[in-house]
Write an enzyme that holds these catalytic residues in place. Structure first.
Site, PDB file in Angstrom:
ATOM      1  CG  ASP A  48      -8.783   3.278  -4.347  1.00 30.06           C
ATOM      2  OD1 ASP A  48      -9.993   3.149  -4.674  1.00 30.06           O
ATOM      3  OD2 ASP A  48      -7.857   2.686  -4.930  1.00 30.06           O
ATOM      4  CE1 TYR A  66      -7.750   1.809  -0.505  1.00 35.00           C
ATOM      5  CE2 TYR A  66      -5.424   2.369  -0.208  1.00 35.00           C
ATOM      6  CZ  TYR A  66      -6.413   1.561  -0.757  1.00 35.00           C
ATOM      7  OH  TYR A  66      -6.056   0.487  -1.520  1.00 35.00           O
ATOM      8  CD  GLU A  88      -3.017  -0.825  -0.050  1.00 37.71           C
ATOM      9  OE1 GLU A  88      -3.106   0.299  -0.563  1.00 37.71           O
ATOM     10  OE2 GLU A  88      -3.650  -1.811  -0.471  1.00 37.71           O
TER      11      GLU A  88
END
Ligand code: SF4
Length: 360
Positions: free
Chosen positions: A142, A124, A41
């Site tokens: 997102d 997120y 991520e």
């Protein structure tokens, strides 16, 4: 408009079957290890999958656990990051690894709420890790997910406004699968990345075309609504009106700035309001030379001037130089007599000041 329970069931069923058939096999999707999910991520923020993939692989190889990354030398982490840009991401990542290793015994917190307390993790990322690694039923929203929700459910609120965010969050909470939130979140993100793409989505081939608001109203280009706030720049301008008899020193403004082609005076821009003219001499050596030859008086009024993207705070000083004094002007500057000053194109602010000061 928030979908009802039946709509949610139908939506989830279709989305999941699309995902199972179409998703890209990415290594961070094949793991439940929160460390690797977190690494992916961080790497994929502002980075395309194809570009981020080799970095992910190198990091996992070099630092297979959060303890390895925490123990690494920052220079080595930055070197491995080289080429990805936004180096603060790498530094934050290194910091967070130490936080997890030292404060949490190397175990990532298991809820999005607790994950949010780690450095560099936003809503997120926290939701993504919590759902992918620990199956917490929280929606990971997102840009892809905003787009999919706005188009399918016809959410026309500005996704950057507070009300808009609340509306999107309410729809997202309703939609997220309670049984398999990991697959649901992956599917939403992948659907936005591969099918409901920003420009010219192939709606004819879409599983939602019979129920999609944007497709029905041909509003794919307008949704989601994203109104960027203007960023306003604050500037502090200090003008020295050099005067000799009835003549003023002026020059034409050039370059990529406001008032191009108009005439103004010797301008010294400061980072903060300049109350003491001495502080300006450091910023402009010309002013220092002129100052030796004349007498400075301040225009008491401070002017505020508002432009589309700029707020100007402007101060003026008169610098009276005796007629007997000879002064050399820098390139581009010249003396203009009263009539010429009247005729020159000037910013309205300059014109106003000259009138208020009884020059014009
Ligand atoms: S029909 Fe078009 S706009 Fe609607 S979800 Fe599918 S790809 Fe997106």
């Amino acid at each position: 408009m928030i979908p009802d329970d039946l709509e949610v069931i139908d939506f989830n069923r279709r989305l999941k079957s699309w995902y199972l058939e179409n998703h890209r096999p990415l290594p961070w999707r094949e793991t439940k290890d929160p460390y690797k999910i977190w690494l992916s991520e961080v790497i994929l923020q502002q980075t395309r999958v194809a570009q981020g993939m080799p970095y992910y692989e190198r990091f996992v190889e070099q630092y297979p656990t959060v303890f390895d990354l925490a123990a690494a030398d920052e220079r080595d982490v930055l070197r491995l990051w080289q080429g990805l840009g936004y180096y603060s991401r790498a530094r934050n990542m290194h910091f967070t690894a130490r936080q997890v290793a030292n404060d949490h015994n190397g175990r990532f917190p298991e809820t999005s709420e607790k994950l949010l307390k780690l450095k560099g993790l936003g809503q997120y990322t926290a939701a993504a890790i919590a759902s992918f690694a620990f199956d917490e039923p929280v929606p990971a929203i997102d840009g892809n997910v905003y787009r999919v929700m706005a188009r399918i459910f016809g959410i026309e609120s500005d996704m950057l406004s507070n009300e808009g965010k609340k509306e999107f969050a309410a729809v997202a909470r309703q939609l997220v699968s309670k049984d398999d939130p990991a697959t649901y979140n992956q599917a939403m993100i992948e659907f936005g990345a591969l099918q409901c793409v920003p420009a010219s989505p192939n709606c004819m081939a879409c599983i939602f075309k019979d129920s999609c608001f944007a497709y029905e109203h041909q509003m794919q280009g307008q949704l989601p609504v994203k109104i960027k706030k203007l960023t306003i720049k604050h500037r502090f301008l200090n003008y020295i009106i050099i005067r000799q008899g009835d003549r003023l020193v002026m020059h034409e403004r050039r370059g990529r700035d406001i008032w191009k082609g108009l005439y103004d005076f010797l301008l010294i821009e400061s980072k903060a309001p300049a109350t003491n003219p001495d502080s300006l001499t450091i910023l402009d050596p010309n002013f220092q030379n002129f100052l030796k030859k004349g007498r400075l008086t301040e225009v008491p009024k401070v002017y505020s001037h508002i432009l589309t993207h700029q707020r100007l705070q402007v101060r003026f000083w008169w610098l009276e130089i005796p007629e007997t004094e000879r002064i050399d002007l820098p390139h581009g500057m010249a003396f203009y007599n009263h009539e010429e000053v009247e005729e020159l194109p000037k910013p309205i602010l300059i014109d106003t000041v000259l009138r208020e000061e009884n020059y014009l």
